[in-house]
Design a protein around this motif. Structure first.
Motif, PDB file in Angstrom:
ATOM      1  N   UNK A  70       0.837  -1.213   0.000  1.00  0.00           N
ATOM      2  CA  UNK A  70       0.000   0.000   0.000  1.00  0.00           C
ATOM      3  C   UNK A  70       0.863   1.251   0.000  1.00  0.00           C
ATOM      4  N   UNK A  71       1.935   1.209   0.774  1.00  0.00           N
ATOM      5  CA  UNK A  71       2.832   2.370   0.834  1.00  0.00           C
ATOM      6  C   UNK A  71       3.502   2.598  -0.514  1.00  0.00           C
ATOM      7  N   UNK A  72       3.921   1.488  -1.163  1.00  0.00           N
ATOM      8  CA  UNK A  72       4.538   1.614  -2.488  1.00  0.00           C
ATOM      9  C   UNK A  72       3.530   2.188  -3.480  1.00  0.00           C
ATOM     10  N   UNK A  73       2.313   1.707  -3.386  1.00  0.00           N
ATOM     11  CA  UNK A  73       1.244   2.216  -4.261  1.00  0.00           C
ATOM     12  C   UNK A  73       1.048   3.720  -4.046  1.00  0.00           C
ATOM     13  N   UNK A  74       0.975   4.138  -2.797  1.00  0.00           N
ATOM     14  CA  UNK A  74       0.771   5.567  -2.516  1.00  0.00           C
ATOM     15  C   UNK A  74       1.928   6.417  -3.039  1.00  0.00           C
ATOM     16  N   UNK A  75       3.127   5.844  -2.987  1.00  0.00           N
ATOM     17  CA  UNK A  75       4.291   6.600  -3.459  1.00  0.00           C
ATOM     18  C   UNK A  75       4.295   6.724  -4.979  1.00  0.00           C
ATOM     19  N   UNK A  76       3.888   5.672  -5.676  1.00  0.00           N
ATOM     20  CA  UNK A  76       3.969   5.669  -7.139  1.00  0.00           C
ATOM     21  C   UNK A  76       2.705   6.194  -7.792  1.00  0.00           C
ATOM     22  N   UNK A  77       1.587   6.018  -7.126  1.00  0.00           N
ATOM     23  CA  UNK A  77       0.290   6.391  -7.704  1.00  0.00           C
ATOM     24  C   UNK A  77      -0.511   7.120  -6.639  1.00  0.00           C
ATOM     25  N   UNK A  78      -0.031   8.308  -6.241  1.00  0.00           N
ATOM     26  CA  UNK A  78      -0.610   8.968  -5.064  1.00  0.00           C
ATOM     27  C   UNK A  78      -2.106   9.282  -5.214  1.00  0.00           C
ATOM     28  N   UNK A  79      -2.572   9.441  -6.450  1.00  0.00           N
ATOM     29  CA  UNK A  79      -3.996   9.759  -6.625  1.00  0.00           C
ATOM     30  C   UNK A  79      -4.853   8.506  -6.733  1.00  0.00           C
ATOM     31  N   UNK A  80      -4.215   7.335  -6.766  1.00  0.00           N
ATOM     32  CA  UNK A  80      -4.985   6.083  -6.803  1.00  0.00           C
ATOM     33  C   UNK A  80      -5.778   5.907  -8.083  1.00  0.00           C
ATOM     34  N   UNK A  81      -5.190   6.283  -9.210  1.00  0.00           N
ATOM     35  CA  UNK A  81      -5.938   6.177 -10.469  1.00  0.00           C
ATOM     36  C   UNK A  81      -5.670   4.869 -11.212  1.00  0.00           C
ATOM     37  N   UNK A  82      -4.614   4.143 -10.839  1.00  0.00           N
ATOM     38  CA  UNK A  82      -4.220   2.972 -11.622  1.00  0.00           C
ATOM     39  C   UNK A  82      -4.953   1.714 -11.158  1.00  0.00           C
ATOM     40  N   UNK A  83      -5.773   1.181 -12.026  1.00  0.00           N
ATOM     41  CA  UNK A  83      -6.502  -0.074 -11.815  1.00  0.00           C
ATOM     42  C   UNK A  83      -7.038  -0.209 -10.390  1.00  0.00           C
ATOM     43  N   UNK A  84      -7.834   0.757  -9.938  1.00  0.00           N
ATOM     44  CA  UNK A  84      -8.296   0.745  -8.549  1.00  0.00           C
ATOM     45  C   UNK A  84      -9.120  -0.501  -8.236  1.00  0.00           C
ATOM     46  N   UNK A  85      -8.869  -1.061  -7.072  1.00  0.00           N
ATOM     47  CA  UNK A  85      -9.609  -2.232  -6.632  1.00  0.00           C
ATOM     48  C   UNK A  85      -8.900  -3.544  -6.906  1.00  0.00           C
ATOM     49  N   UNK A  86      -7.865  -3.502  -7.740  1.00  0.00           N
ATOM     50  CA  UNK A  86      -7.070  -4.700  -7.984  1.00  0.00           C
ATOM     51  C   UNK A  86      -5.960  -4.760  -6.929  1.00  0.00           C
ATOM     52  N   UNK A  87      -5.763  -5.902  -6.331  1.00  0.00           N
ATOM     53  CA  UNK A  87      -4.745  -6.149  -5.302  1.00  0.00           C
ATOM     54  C   UNK A  87      -4.972  -5.350  -4.028  1.00  0.00           C
ATOM     55  N   UNK A  88      -5.312  -4.066  -4.189  1.00  0.00           N
ATOM     56  CA  UNK A  88      -5.369  -3.131  -3.072  1.00  0.00           C
ATOM     57  C   UNK A  88      -6.618  -2.285  -3.163  1.00  0.00           C
ATOM     58  N   UNK A  89      -7.041  -1.791  -2.007  1.00  0.00           N
ATOM     59  CA  UNK A  89      -8.080  -0.773  -1.993  1.00  0.00           C
ATOM     60  C   UNK A  89      -9.437  -1.305  -2.377  1.00  0.00           C
ATOM     61  N   UNK A  90     -10.413  -0.443  -2.281  1.00  0.00           N
ATOM     62  CA  UNK A  90     -11.786  -0.828  -2.593  1.00  0.00           C
ATOM     63  C   UNK A  90     -12.220  -0.226  -3.907  1.00  0.00           C
ATOM     64  N   UNK A  91     -11.318   0.465  -4.570  1.00  0.00           N
ATOM     65  CA  UNK A  91     -11.697   1.173  -5.789  1.00  0.00           C
ATOM     66  C   UNK A  91     -11.693   2.669  -5.573  1.00  0.00           C
ATOM     67  N   UNK A  92     -11.752   3.087  -4.314  1.00  0.00           N
ATOM     68  CA  UNK A  92     -11.709   4.524  -4.021  1.00  0.00           C
ATOM     69  C   UNK A  92     -10.281   4.939  -3.706  1.00  0.00           C
ATOM     70  N   UNK A  93      -9.873   6.121  -4.131  1.00  0.00           N
ATOM     71  CA  UNK A  93      -8.541   6.592  -3.754  1.00  0.00           C
ATOM     72  C   UNK A  93      -8.410   6.612  -2.240  1.00  0.00           C
ATOM     73  N   UNK A  94      -7.274   6.210  -1.771  1.00  0.00           N
ATOM     74  CA  UNK A  94      -7.005   6.277  -0.339  1.00  0.00           C
ATOM     75  C   UNK A  94      -7.448   5.051   0.428  1.00  0.00           C
ATOM     76  N   UNK A  95      -8.302   4.229  -0.170  1.00  0.00           N
ATOM     77  CA  UNK A  95      -8.734   3.043   0.560  1.00  0.00           C
ATOM     78  C   UNK A  95      -7.631   1.996   0.526  1.00  0.00           C
ATOM     79  N   UNK A  96      -7.550   1.193   1.596  1.00  0.00           N
ATOM     80  CA  UNK A  96      -6.471   0.229   1.733  1.00  0.00           C
ATOM     81  C   UNK A  96      -6.742  -1.064   1.022  1.00  0.00           C
TER      82      UNK A  96
END
Lengths: 560, 560
Positions: free
Chosen positions: A534-560
């Motif tokens: 999650x930390x790596x994701x936040x560092x590389x894709x801080x806005x959470x636009x890349x394939x949200x909901x895959x591997x990480x998150x719920x689809x919303x930016x910032x979700x784990x």
């Protein structure tokens, strides 16, 4: 469809490219390979309780999609399509649940736009634009995902852009000394091999997943695809020399190295990242000399447990067969490779340098030691080197191979008849395999019975094997109820995933996680690693636009 | 030393353990293997311009260290030593620069305390305590780092705790069906193999780095050590089935899996993390059947370029020799394996299942095709299965092997004579190898000449090889100036590192990054991966107490 370009608008068909000709928008592969209605109906007679007529295939041009919520600026308009056919074809992957939803005309998840960048610079522009607009960006690969890997499922993005790299499909450079090539990520399997062949030098990537014709190098890398080799080098991972990945935080390019011990491997972080950390644009891939010596055999076993023991012995023998696929009795019968309850072990060896008959004989001897019956005709060394997988001359081998390539089309035919037919794969250590096999078969059969009301088929084959365990691949076929197919499959799948987890078997060996495997993946993944990812994701894709909901998150930016 | 325990104090010798008996505190390995003064002086006659007498070895008990700045609470006191000998022995690894500094009595970097946890729970307690006190925690492994991996170099920590897991040294479980074992991270190579042997079943990890006797499983994993196999499975990475890692954010344990495609590999993030993300406490490791068939040969080449081409052909042949080490003329002469400018290729094959003479013959034929001279006596199949590496009967092979095991002691003898003698290793693709070899030899020789005023030796061997490139290992021997040895070596090393980087060769193939390789590593590592790794570090070790300055940061919390 080819609207004139004007500032602020988007073209329906971007310059320099047409929609993939002859490709099915709703199902697997090519439209001319799909089963006609009569064959669908005939196939369905195998399974009692199905409707008598297939679901009609909707006309893509006649579909009604919600109007796009986003539009790109004029400078990017030529890279983007808002055409209905493009959007429909990029809505889902090719899982059973995707095919059924498409057949039912359920396309609520359609992306607003489909982008076809031709260069990395264009891709960077698209990524920058998506970031400023909070638009989700979903790398499509070849669209062959069977795990919900390319389907947007909500979140608070302003819109969804499906990213299709099919215009970035070149082999850019070949190093025949080191046997490696720099290859763009958007190339499909056959075009990749064709370009390598055209280059001369006798080199091949020799990565033949079942999806070979309809999946891309970038997709293989992003999902850690399983390939041609049943032993030793099973995943595409091992063939990566370096990778180039465009992330919102910059371009990552690892050095071309045959091996390194400099910190954690950068490539291994992006391998399997499924488009969540960046978009793979090219890679230096390790190549093989094209094999000229080949031999194969099909060995029959009256007892599946004996056959599994034979495979274990082979996997631990250091003989490294290129092919070592075990079909259990149900799978062997379905493929027409054996009858009467026999299991079939398909063995193949190959080399660019040395005759392989001796190695095949050693493998057959190991199989015979465990009760295998080696047909006298079965160890004929074979020639030929097709692009579609292991070449072989044996009848059972041929039967299996035809079924292998044909299977997705049959699945779609059955799907049109509302049969539930899907596969899932896993891997576990040998000490757990017998228990897992039994538990998945009985547990999944019980779930099928309970959910569909009828008994179904649950078959198994081993697609890849390791010294410490096999990768079993299960096929489930059952009678669905029209309109309830997806819900039924989801329940069966959920029961199967639970069984895998209970037995410590991975939620996926080579189909990836996507969105469909999230429950099993979330259980399997160590929590500190999740924190790190999650930390790596936040560092590389801080806005959470890349394939949200895959591997990480719920689809919303910032979700784990 | 064995002070009574009282609350708030620390024992000099923790209960249940003694300082490693017979181990050198300042140099490599065992004290009884170190060269006596006379041999040091005799050895030094090889190199003109050295002093006539060796540096004396300081008495560890007589050293004066700064008093510890931190102390642990009473509940942890029995796990911790503040004894001078323990602190001195845990100050450095075993790089040339470490040995020289120890000989000069330069121990300013000594840790305040050395901890010897016996269980994971005790380790967690130590980690928690270090976090609350902002104490740096440096996993020591077996202390064989040659890259400054275990040495504190500043930052604003309140103190430094060296973490020694030597009390966690058991093989806990063996699964003979899947051929795997659960092993604690603190075990040294010989004890690991001894326990596997005692367990029966004929299994072995067969990981034999040069440091085998004095390095631990945890250290091998944390640094991606290079092992026995010259081809195919070169790094320890490939033998990992699952790992357990204690991080400040919790314990990470991956599932035992023979293969998986579920997201980026969790293990691959911790492999090579060099103690910066967590402390590896145990791992399920894949084992091998103990080989019973072995054969080896030494092939001579008049031309090194021919020999390298032979190795390339072998690496791309799919024959997978266990040993494939090429010594260039200087290295061969130094090892006593050849004379007169010949290069020596040491080939070895082994199997637990099949005779290997045929394979050796194929390898020798490939070598002969490239101008190699295969001695008639050289392909004798050999028996025996020592713990120390490849067993072989050939004279050249024996000569090389003796030199291999003896080399670090010779290096220390030369270090006492103020000779500069150290190694560095790398890997590059085959298309770049000839250029790299030439550039490192001429460039490093020029640097030696400029910095020391005399010509030195720059030799090369290939330790591991891949289809797409070799891993060359360079040895540098030169006359240093007493008191200036470290500064001179650092300059030479810096020139070599610059050459590697210029040729796209990795800063390390299997020695790790530590602190010494940071400049080359920082250049090599893609910046987006650095972002991801820093973020992962912040998530798992938010206070920055784990091995600060290795891979990341400057040693201060929060630094990049």
């Amino acid at each position: 469809m080819a609207a004139e370009h004007s500032p602020g608008s988007t073209r329906s068909t971007p310059a320099g490219r047409t929609a993939a000709a002859g490709r099915s928008w709703w199902g697997w592969g090519r439209t001319d390979q799909a089963l006609p209605d009569s064959e669908c109906a005939a196939l369905a007679t195998m399974i009692p309780g199905l409707p008598s007529a297939p679901l009609p295939v909707p006309d893509a041009a006649a579909l009604t999609l919600a109007p796009p919520r986003i539009r790109v600026p004029g400078s990017l308009a030529h890279l983007v399509s808002d055409g209905t056919a493009d959007r429909a074809a990029h809505t889902y992957g090719k899982a059973y649940r995707d095919v059924v939803r498409a057949l039912h005309g359920d396309l609520a998840a359609a992306p607003d736009l489909v982008a076809f960048p031709r260069t990395e610079a264009e891709l960077v522009d698209l990524l920058d634009w998506a970031g400023t607009r909070n638009a989700a960006l979903i790398p499509y690969g070849g669209g062959s995902s069977v795990v919900g890997g390319v389907e947007y499922r909500g979140g608070d993005h302003s819109g969804v852009l499906s990213l299709d790299l099919s215009a970035m499909d070149r082999v850019l450079e070949v190093d025949t000394t080191s046997r490696a090539a720099r290859i763009q990520a958007g190339v499909l399997g056959p075009a990749l091999e064709r370009q390598l062949r055209d280059h001369g030098g006798g080199l091949t990537l020799r990565h033949f997943p079942q999806s070979f014709e309809f999946s891309t190098l970038g997709g293989w890398l992003a999902t850690r695809a399983g390939g041609h080799y049943a032993t030793l080098h099973t995943h595409i991972d091992d063939f990566v020399e370096s990778m180039r990945v465009v992330t919102p935080a910059g371009v990552s390019e690892s050095w071309r190295l045959p091996g390194s011990g400099a910190g954690p491997s950068p490539d291994r972080l992006f391998l399997g990242s499924e488009g969540t950390l960046g978009v793979i644009t090219e890679a230096w891939m390790r190549l093989q000399d094209r094999p000229v010596h080949k031999a194969s055999a099909a060995v029959l076993f009256a007892d599946f447990a004996d056959a599994a023991e034979a495979v274990r012995a082979i996997s631990q023998s250091g003989l490294h067969p290129a092919n070592c696929r075990l079909l259990d009795p149900g799978e062997a019968a379905l493929a027409g490779a054996a009858q009467g309850g026999d299991s079939v072990l398909v063995l193949g060896v190959e080399s660019a340098h040395h005759p392989v008959d001796g190695r095949l004989a050693e493998l057959c001897a190991l199989a015979a030691d465990h009760g295998g019956r080696v047909p006298a005709s079965a160890s004929a060394p074979g020639g030929g080197d097709g692009d579609g997988g292991p070449a072989a001359r044996d009848d059972a081998v041929d039967a299996w191979r035809s079924a292998f390539v044909r299977m997705p089309y049959l699945r779609d035919g059955l799907a049109r008849m509302s049969a539930i037919t899907e596969t899932f794969e896993t891997a576990c250590t040998w000490d757990r395999f017998a228990g897992l096999y039994e538990a998945v078969r009985t547990g999944t059969a019980a779930a099928v019975k309970e959910i569909t009301g009828s008994p179904g088929l649950v078959n198994c084959r081993l697609t890849h094997v390791y010294p410490d365990g096999p990768a079993p691949y299960f096929t489930v076929i059952a009678a669905g109820r029209r309109g309830r197919e997806v819900a039924m499959w989801d329940e069966i799948k959920s029961a199967a995933m639970e069984t895998l987890g209970r037995h410590g078997a991975t939620v996926t060996h080579h189909h990836a996680v996507g969105r469909d495997h999230r429950p099993g993946y979330d259980r399997q993944r160590p929590e500190p690693f999740a924190l790190a990812l999650r930390a790596a994701k936040s560092a590389l894709d801080p806005r959470g636009i890349l394939n949200p909901g895959v591997l990480l998150g719920s689809g919303s930016p910032g979700a784990g």
